[in-house]
Scaffold this active site. Sequence first.
Site, PDB file in Angstrom:
ATOM      1  N   LYS A  43      -6.413   3.218   8.397  1.00  0.00           N
ATOM      2  CA  LYS A  43      -6.625   2.743   9.779  1.00  0.00           C
ATOM      3  C   LYS A  43      -5.418   3.078  10.663  1.00  0.00           C
ATOM      4  CE  LYS A  43      -7.082  -1.505   8.424  1.00  0.00           C
ATOM      5  NZ  LYS A  43      -6.960  -1.332   6.964  1.00  0.00           N
ATOM      6  N   ARG A 121      -9.743 -10.095  11.654  1.00  0.00           N
ATOM      7  CA  ARG A 121      -9.857  -9.966  10.201  1.00  0.00           C
ATOM      8  C   ARG A 121     -10.685 -11.079   9.597  1.00  0.00           C
ATOM      9  NH1 ARG A 121      -4.992  -6.980   9.148  1.00  0.00           N
ATOM     10  NH2 ARG A 121      -4.905  -6.277   7.007  1.00  0.00           N
ATOM     11  N   ARG A 160       2.206   5.523  -0.099  1.00  0.00           N
ATOM     12  CA  ARG A 160       2.552   5.328   1.325  1.00  0.00           C
ATOM     13  C   ARG A 160       4.048   5.083   1.525  1.00  0.00           C
ATOM     14  NH1 ARG A 160      -0.622   1.194   4.868  1.00  0.00           N
ATOM     15  NH2 ARG A 160      -0.174  -0.236   3.176  1.00  0.00           N
ATOM     16  N   ARG A 193       6.419  -0.388   1.674  1.00  0.00           N
ATOM     17  CA  ARG A 193       6.129  -1.763   2.108  1.00  0.00           C
ATOM     18  C   ARG A 193       6.105  -2.718   0.928  1.00  0.00           C
ATOM     19  NH1 ARG A 193       1.072  -1.388   6.236  1.00  0.00           N
ATOM     20  NH2 ARG A 193       0.449  -3.173   4.964  1.00  0.00           N
ATOM     21  N   ARG A 204      -4.567  -8.563  -1.440  1.00  0.00           N
ATOM     22  CA  ARG A 204      -5.068  -8.035  -0.153  1.00  0.00           C
ATOM     23  C   ARG A 204      -6.515  -7.586  -0.265  1.00  0.00           C
ATOM     24  NH1 ARG A 204      -0.832  -3.596   0.826  1.00  0.00           N
ATOM     25  NH2 ARG A 204      -2.012  -3.074   2.689  1.00  0.00           N
TER      26      ARG A 204
HETATM   27  P1  AP5 Z   1      -2.589   3.756   6.394  1.00  0.00           P
HETATM   28  O1  AP5 Z   1      -2.987   4.512   7.612  1.00  0.00           O
HETATM   29  O2  AP5 Z   1      -1.234   3.131   6.359  1.00  0.00           O
HETATM   30  O3  AP5 Z   1      -3.708   2.688   5.971  1.00  0.00           O
HETATM   31  P2  AP5 Z   1      -4.152   1.310   6.653  1.00  0.00           P
HETATM   32  O4  AP5 Z   1      -5.623   1.214   6.527  1.00  0.00           O
HETATM   33  O5  AP5 Z   1      -3.550   1.184   8.011  1.00  0.00           O
HETATM   34  O6  AP5 Z   1      -3.481   0.346   5.615  1.00  0.00           O
HETATM   35  P3  AP5 Z   1      -2.709  -1.035   5.839  1.00  0.00           P
HETATM   36  O7  AP5 Z   1      -2.197  -1.387   4.451  1.00  0.00           O
HETATM   37  O8  AP5 Z   1      -1.684  -0.931   6.923  1.00  0.00           O
HETATM   38  O9  AP5 Z   1      -3.807  -1.944   6.244  1.00  0.00           O
HETATM   39  P4  AP5 Z   1      -3.786  -3.440   6.079  1.00  0.00           P
HETATM   40  O10 AP5 Z   1      -5.004  -3.775   6.814  1.00  0.00           O
HETATM   41  O11 AP5 Z   1      -3.696  -3.953   4.691  1.00  0.00           O
HETATM   42  O12 AP5 Z   1      -2.348  -3.838   6.666  1.00  0.00           O
HETATM   43  P5  AP5 Z   1      -1.879  -4.440   8.043  1.00  0.00           P
HETATM   44  O13 AP5 Z   1      -0.631  -3.744   8.397  1.00  0.00           O
HETATM   45  O14 AP5 Z   1      -2.972  -4.474   9.040  1.00  0.00           O
HETATM   46  O15 AP5 Z   1      -2.752   4.794   5.169  1.00  0.00           O
HETATM   47  C1  AP5 Z   1      -2.386   4.437   3.856  1.00  0.00           C
HETATM   48  C2  AP5 Z   1      -1.729   5.648   3.165  1.00  0.00           C
HETATM   49  O16 AP5 Z   1      -2.714   6.673   3.004  1.00  0.00           O
HETATM   50  C3  AP5 Z   1      -0.578   6.289   3.960  1.00  0.00           C
HETATM   51  O17 AP5 Z   1       0.415   6.695   3.089  1.00  0.00           O
HETATM   52  C4  AP5 Z   1      -1.236   7.520   4.640  1.00  0.00           C
HETATM   53  O18 AP5 Z   1      -0.293   8.552   4.869  1.00  0.00           O
HETATM   54  C5  AP5 Z   1      -2.294   7.890   3.614  1.00  0.00           C
HETATM   55  N1  AP5 Z   1      -3.480   8.492   4.229  1.00  0.00           N
HETATM   56  C6  AP5 Z   1      -4.092   8.080   5.377  1.00  0.00           C
HETATM   57  N2  AP5 Z   1      -5.158   8.849   5.622  1.00  0.00           N
HETATM   58  C7  AP5 Z   1      -5.257   9.737   4.599  1.00  0.00           C
HETATM   59  C8  AP5 Z   1      -6.164  10.787   4.275  1.00  0.00           C
HETATM   60  N3  AP5 Z   1      -7.198  11.080   5.055  1.00  0.00           N
HETATM   61  N4  AP5 Z   1      -5.970  11.470   3.131  1.00  0.00           N
HETATM   62  C9  AP5 Z   1      -4.923  11.188   2.304  1.00  0.00           C
HETATM   63  N5  AP5 Z   1      -4.012  10.231   2.571  1.00  0.00           N
HETATM   64  C10 AP5 Z   1      -4.178   9.498   3.696  1.00  0.00           C
HETATM   65  O19 AP5 Z   1      -1.589  -5.955   7.630  1.00  0.00           O
HETATM   66  C11 AP5 Z   1      -0.574  -6.283   6.710  1.00  0.00           C
HETATM   67  C12 AP5 Z   1      -0.583  -7.797   6.464  1.00  0.00           C
HETATM   68  O20 AP5 Z   1      -0.303  -8.507   7.686  1.00  0.00           O
HETATM   69  C13 AP5 Z   1      -1.923  -8.372   5.969  1.00  0.00           C
HETATM   70  O21 AP5 Z   1      -2.078  -8.254   4.585  1.00  0.00           O
HETATM   71  C14 AP5 Z   1      -1.768  -9.837   6.417  1.00  0.00           C
HETATM   72  O22 AP5 Z   1      -0.922 -10.554   5.576  1.00  0.00           O
HETATM   73  C15 AP5 Z   1      -1.064  -9.712   7.769  1.00  0.00           C
HETATM   74  N6  AP5 Z   1      -2.032  -9.600   8.881  1.00  0.00           N
HETATM   75  C16 AP5 Z   1      -2.113  -8.574   9.779  1.00  0.00           C
HETATM   76  N7  AP5 Z   1      -3.103  -8.795  10.660  1.00  0.00           N
HETATM   77  C17 AP5 Z   1      -3.657  -9.995  10.318  1.00  0.00           C
HETATM   78  C18 AP5 Z   1      -4.735 -10.749  10.834  1.00  0.00           C
HETATM   79  N8  AP5 Z   1      -5.444 -10.313  11.895  1.00  0.00           N
HETATM   80  N9  AP5 Z   1      -5.069 -11.906  10.222  1.00  0.00           N
HETATM   81  C19 AP5 Z   1      -4.364 -12.367   9.171  1.00  0.00           C
HETATM   82  N10 AP5 Z   1      -3.319 -11.710   8.614  1.00  0.00           N
HETATM   83  C20 AP5 Z   1      -2.976 -10.509   9.186  1.00  0.00           C
END
Ligand code: AP5
Length: 266
Positions: A43, A121, A160, A193, A204
């Site tokens: 994402k 979420r 990542r 991370r 997660r």
């Molecule tokens: P990446 O683009 O980083 O993936 P992502 O889907 O953004 O993954 P996240 O782990 O950031 O999502 P998340 O929803 O768990 O975390 P968030 O930061 O929102 O890609 C992943 C890897 O794959 C990278 O290395 C990239 O280079 C590679 N890649 C990408 N595309 C590719 C492709 N096509 N081919 C090959 N490789 C590829 O949240 C973190 C934490 O914050 C949560 O767990 C929670 O504790 C808290 N939080 C945040 N928002 C909320 C909320 N609204 N409510 C409650 N808690 C929340």
Amino acid sequence: MPMPVKNDRAVWFKGGDLTCSIPPGKRVKTTRLVLMGPPGIGKGTQAQLLCKRLGICHLSTGDIFRTASVLKDQASPALQTALHQMHSGELVSDTTVIAIIRERLKCLECEGGFALDGFPRTIVQAEALETLLRDHHVDLTAVINYELPIDQIVARLSGRRVCGHCRAVFHLTQAAPKTPGVCDNCGKPLYQREDDRPESVRVRMRAYEQSTKPLIDYYQQRNLLLSIDADGTPNGICRRTTTALREFTGSATEGSSTANQKTNPR
Ligand code: AP5
């Protein structure tokens, strides 16, 4: 095609009365997206590409928490609890997240548009967003739901690396930086991370299944859901997304009932 916005996202990261370094100009049509999908599906990567292509702003709730984590002991007790929850892989409480979004209403109303990444979420968060947007006469353009088999997602997460300064995302093999361990954009060090450790990843994934997956039905019922296959290269997926989005907004403005069908143009 709109000009890319290269602002510092000051309002999003810090909230309150700040102004971004380059506020966007007036748009004929503003694109406002929610990006959904399991942790690690890509994402954040897609948000970066879509923002460049569509000139919209990347609004990630995870980035807000990661930025706040440098405060450490100076963080408020509520924020410290939130950071502990994040590092262990749990969701931060709805009350905390919704309060953070309220402090950043300017971003939701902004003429430049947005790609919300990681919010909402839960159903409670989705209902809060719906109310906030309705009260401020703002419409979502679409909710993009990325899909991929779990083994490929785990491979993405384990490789990542992220930039602690500008938040750019890399992968050891799939999206490697030009110099290992150094951000291509700003030259600062990359790190792994804390919540990418296997035990946090398991938590997660469970939180996604229990709390976030039900949003697929929620947005399908509102004819906003656009499901996209997240297999392939980041640029290929981005092209797939913009093509599907163009078809979706065209059909949505024509009142077509095909708006929420799974779209997978190659
Ligand atoms: P990446 O683009 O980083 O993936 P992502 O889907 O953004 O993954 P996240 O782990 O950031 O999502 P998340 O929803 O768990 O975390 P968030 O930061 O929102 O890609 C992943 C890897 O794959 C990278 O290395 C990239 O280079 C590679 N890649 C990408 N595309 C590719 C492709 N096509 N081919 C090959 N490789 C590829 O949240 C973190 C934490 O914050 C949560 O767990 C929670 O504790 C808290 N939080 C945040 N928002 C909320 C909320 N609204 N409510 C409650 N808690 C929340």
